[in-house]
Motif scaffolding. Structure first.
Motif, short mmCIF file in Angstrom:
data_model
loop_
_atom_site.label_atom_id
_atom_site.label_comp_id
_atom_site.label_asym_id
_atom_site.label_seq_id
_atom_site.Cartn_x
_atom_site.Cartn_y
_atom_site.Cartn_z
N LEU A 1 0.80 -1.11 0.17
CA LEU A 1 -0.12 0.04 0.03
C LEU A 1 0.94 1.40 0.14
O LEU A 1 0.92 1.94 0.89
N LYS B 1 0.65 4.00 -1.39
CA LYS B 1 0.01 5.42 -1.39
C LYS B 1 -0.67 5.51 -0.12
O LYS B 1 -1.21 6.77 0.06
N GLY C 1 -6.95 -4.68 -1.62
CA GLY C 1 -7.52 -4.24 -2.88
C GLY C 1 -8.21 -2.78 -2.57
O GLY C 1 -8.06 -1.84 -3.35
N GLU C 2 -9.28 -3.02 -1.77
CA GLU C 2 -10.06 -1.82 -1.48
C GLU C 2 -9.13 -0.48 -1.05
O GLU C 2 -9.50 0.36 -1.33
N ALA D 1 -6.16 0.02 -1.40
CA ALA D 1 -5.20 0.42 -2.50
C ALA D 1 -6.07 1.26 -3.53
O ALA D 1 -5.34 2.34 -3.98
N ARG D 2 -7.43 1.03 -3.51
CA ARG D 2 -8.11 2.08 -4.48
C ARG D 2 -8.62 3.22 -3.82
O ARG D 2 -9.28 4.16 -4.50
N ARG D 3 -8.66 3.39 -2.67
CA ARG D 3 -8.98 4.64 -1.99
C ARG D 3 -8.17 5.95 -2.19
O ARG D 3 -6.94 5.79 -2.33
#
Length: 210
Positions: free
Chosen positions: A153, A155, A205-206, A208-210
């Motif tokens: 993660l 970011k 995954g969730e 990482a998408r935020r």
């Protein structure tokens, strides 16, 4: 024989010769047998010495009390777990989700294979869990997970990575412990590990998408 009292949980001295190494190995092997058979409450240095076929005095040359023996068993288990974490999570040629999935499978399998001794050590944990040596040992595994989270993660805020690592570590440990309390088949282990890995990977995954 009454248990000697000492605040130390570290080994009294490290074996230097082959014969001394064999003696310590015999003591630790006997300790595993006594712990799994008698449990933490009935674990004593006298029982360990008797099972190992050595005098209590010889045992005390290396371990000042029963807590030191139990901590040595636990620290060896922590070391193996850290090696498992490092060997899988630091394999950077593979994507983080692949590594995490492999770790879950390996950890659940390990929990089931070593359920008896890990359960007994968990019962004995109050004897040493707050000692500085125990805190240092646990910190090693936490550092490996933290490094993996920074990679998985990159970011995400530091607080988010820290929380994710703690949730995965705690969930994996607790689920593994409870799941391994009952004998499991290879198919059950594979299904359970796959479901847990799916959950962890979806969570990362969730994030990482935020």
């Amino acid at each position: 024989m009454a248990e000697r009292r000492s605040r130390s949980i570290s080994s009294r001295k490290q074996p230097q010769q082959a014969r001394s190494n064999e003696l310590v190995a015999a003591i630790l092997d006997a300790a595993v047998q006594v712990l799994t058979k008698e449990g933490a409450q009935r674990f004593t240095t006298a029982r360990v010495a008797e099972r190992a076929g050595v005098s209590v005095g010889s045992l005390y040359q290396y371990f000042p009390n029963k807590t030191a023996i139990l901590f040595r068993l636990q620290s060896d288990e922590w070391r193996r777990t850290s090696e498992l974490l490092r060997g899988i999570l630091e394999e950077r040629a593979k994507p983080p989700p692949v590594r995490l999935r492999a770790l879950v499978h390996a950890f659940i399998l390990s929990e089931c294979e070593e359920a008896a001794i890990r359960g007994a050590l968990s019962d004995a944990a109050p004897l040493y869990r707050d000692a500085p040596e125990a805190q240092d040992a646990r910190a090693a595994g936490a550092g490996i997970i933290a490094a993996f989270m920074r990679e998985a993660l990159p970011k995400a805020p530091g607080a988010t990575r820290a929380l994710a690592g703690e949730l995965i570590k705690t969930t994996l440990s607790e689920v593994g412990k409870r799941f391994s309390e009952t004998p499991r088949s290879e198919a059950e282990i594979a299904r359970h590990a796959e479901g847990l890995a799916d959950m962890f990977c979806a969570y990362l995954g969730e994030l990482a998408r935020r």
